[in-house]
Design a protein around this motif. Structure first.
Motif, short mmCIF file in Angstrom:
data_model
loop_
_atom_site.label_atom_id
_atom_site.label_comp_id
_atom_site.label_asym_id
_atom_site.label_seq_id
_atom_site.Cartn_x
_atom_site.Cartn_y
_atom_site.Cartn_z
N THR A 111 15.12 23.75 -0.95
CA THR A 111 14.28 24.38 -1.97
C THR A 111 14.66 25.85 -2.14
O THR A 111 14.73 26.35 -3.27
CB THR A 111 12.80 24.26 -1.58
N ARG A 112 14.93 26.55 -1.03
CA ARG A 112 15.35 27.96 -1.14
C ARG A 112 16.66 28.08 -1.90
O ARG A 112 16.84 28.98 -2.73
CB ARG A 112 15.50 28.57 0.26
N LEU A 113 17.60 27.16 -1.65
CA LEU A 113 18.87 27.18 -2.38
C LEU A 113 18.64 26.99 -3.87
O LEU A 113 19.23 27.69 -4.70
CB LEU A 113 19.79 26.07 -1.85
N ASN A 114 17.77 26.06 -4.23
CA ASN A 114 17.49 25.83 -5.64
C ASN A 114 16.82 27.04 -6.29
O ASN A 114 17.07 27.35 -7.45
CB ASN A 114 16.61 24.59 -5.80
N ARG A 115 16.00 27.74 -5.54
CA ARG A 115 15.36 28.94 -6.08
C ARG A 115 16.38 30.05 -6.32
O ARG A 115 16.32 30.77 -7.32
CB ARG A 115 14.25 29.43 -5.14
N VAL A 116 17.33 30.19 -5.40
CA VAL A 116 18.40 31.19 -5.61
C VAL A 116 19.22 30.84 -6.85
O VAL A 116 19.52 31.71 -7.68
CB VAL A 116 19.31 31.27 -4.37
N LEU A 117 19.57 29.58 -6.99
CA LEU A 117 20.37 29.15 -8.14
C LEU A 117 19.63 29.38 -9.45
O LEU A 117 20.19 29.87 -10.43
CB LEU A 117 20.75 27.68 -8.00
N THR A 118 18.34 29.02 -9.48
CA THR A 118 17.60 29.11 -10.73
C THR A 118 17.19 30.54 -11.06
O THR A 118 17.06 30.90 -12.23
CB THR A 118 16.35 28.18 -10.67
N ASP A 119 16.98 31.39 -10.02
CA ASP A 119 16.50 32.75 -10.25
C ASP A 119 17.62 33.77 -10.42
O ASP A 119 17.39 34.84 -10.99
CB ASP A 119 15.60 33.20 -9.10
N TRP A 120 18.82 33.44 -9.93
CA TRP A 120 19.90 34.42 -9.97
C TRP A 120 21.16 33.90 -10.65
O TRP A 120 21.70 34.57 -11.52
CB TRP A 120 20.23 34.87 -8.53
N VAL A 121 21.62 32.75 -10.26
CA VAL A 121 22.90 32.26 -10.80
C VAL A 121 22.74 31.76 -12.23
O VAL A 121 23.51 32.12 -13.12
CB VAL A 121 23.47 31.14 -9.90
N TRP A 122 21.72 30.92 -12.47
CA TRP A 122 21.54 30.31 -13.79
C TRP A 122 20.31 30.84 -14.52
O TRP A 122 19.82 30.20 -15.46
CB TRP A 122 21.44 28.79 -13.65
N ASP A 123 19.81 31.97 -14.10
CA ASP A 123 18.67 32.58 -14.78
C ASP A 123 19.04 32.94 -16.22
O ASP A 123 20.19 33.29 -16.50
CB ASP A 123 18.27 33.85 -14.02
#
Length: 238
Positions: free
Chosen positions: A65-77
């Motif tokens: 879940t933390r990995l998905n939050r990083v991806l959605t909030d920073w990489v693919w924001d």
């Protein structure tokens, strides 16, 4: 007699695909939206089942879940995607390609305005949980993350074709774009802040705006052909 030079397809490609993709994506998004807003039970039940299963996994797998939050909030924001477009616009301006830079900017602004207008119009509730793993603002439909990613990747692919980029560059953009579009859609549903239909409508609308941009550019080239201008490297594709 010296043969007359023929216009280069590298400089002004006019594929038929955008003319077909724009209405197809728009109609598909409209149909799906109508089914959601009218409460078509089979679709809403599917939304609930998929989102519920993924949310249960998100609760029990905090690392994932933390990995998905990083991806959605920073990489693919959406702001990351817009920053990519801004860098591309600056690059185009520095190369003297002001018209494509203007079209790219206009498409990005139009997509953002359309997204916010539809959210306000539809005002669909997001999923609600007693044990949420993430939160988000504004209405659910369409997904802003999904729409912005699809629009950005679609515009970059169009620009690569317009620029006459080589096959390796276009394939790299295609694979990275496909992974980004699919990935951000998954993160939004997995984190429980969107229904799957929000994501699919967002994808369709993002691709539709990109296709409309490409189609209008192609129509502009057909209606008002311009003479080629020589650039510092011999010729300019703009």
């Amino acid at each position: 007699m010296t043969p007359s030079p023929q216009p280069s397809s590298r400089c002004s490609p006019r594929p038929s695909f955008p003319y077909l993709a724009a209405p197809l994506c728009t109609v598909a998004a409209a149909v799906l939206t109508v089914l959601v807003l009218t409460g078509w039970d089979p679709l809403l039940d599917l939304d609930a089942r998929v989102t519920g299963e993924l949310h249960r996994t998100a609760v029990t797998e905090p690392g994932w879940t933390r990995l998905n939050r990083v991806l959605t909030d920073w990489v693919w924001d959406p702001w990351t995607m817009r920053a990519v477009l801004l860098v591309t616009v600056v690059w185009l301006v520095l190369r003297g390609a002001r018209r494509p830079a203007l079209w790219l900017s206009a498409a990005a602004i139009a997509g953002a305005l359309l997204q916010q207008a539809l959210k306000a119009l539809f005002d669909r509730d997001r999923p609600r949980w007693s044990d949420p793993v993430d939160s988000a603002d504004f209405a659910a439909l369409p997904s802003g993350h999904a729409m912005t990613a699809a629009l950005t990747c679609g515009l970059l692919l169009w620009l690569a074709q317009l620029r006459g980029a080589g096959r390796p560059v276009r394939l790299a953009l295609l694979w990275v774009g496909a992974a980004s579009v699919a990935g951000v859609g998954f993160t939004r549903v997995y984190l429980g802040v969107h229904w799957p239909t929000d994501v699919v409508v967002g994808w369709l609308l993002g691709f539709a705006v990109a296709a409309v941009t490409a189609a209008l550019w192609g129509g502009r080239g057909v209606r008002r052909p311009r003479p080629r201008r020589r650039g510092p490297e011999g010729s300019s594709p703009w």
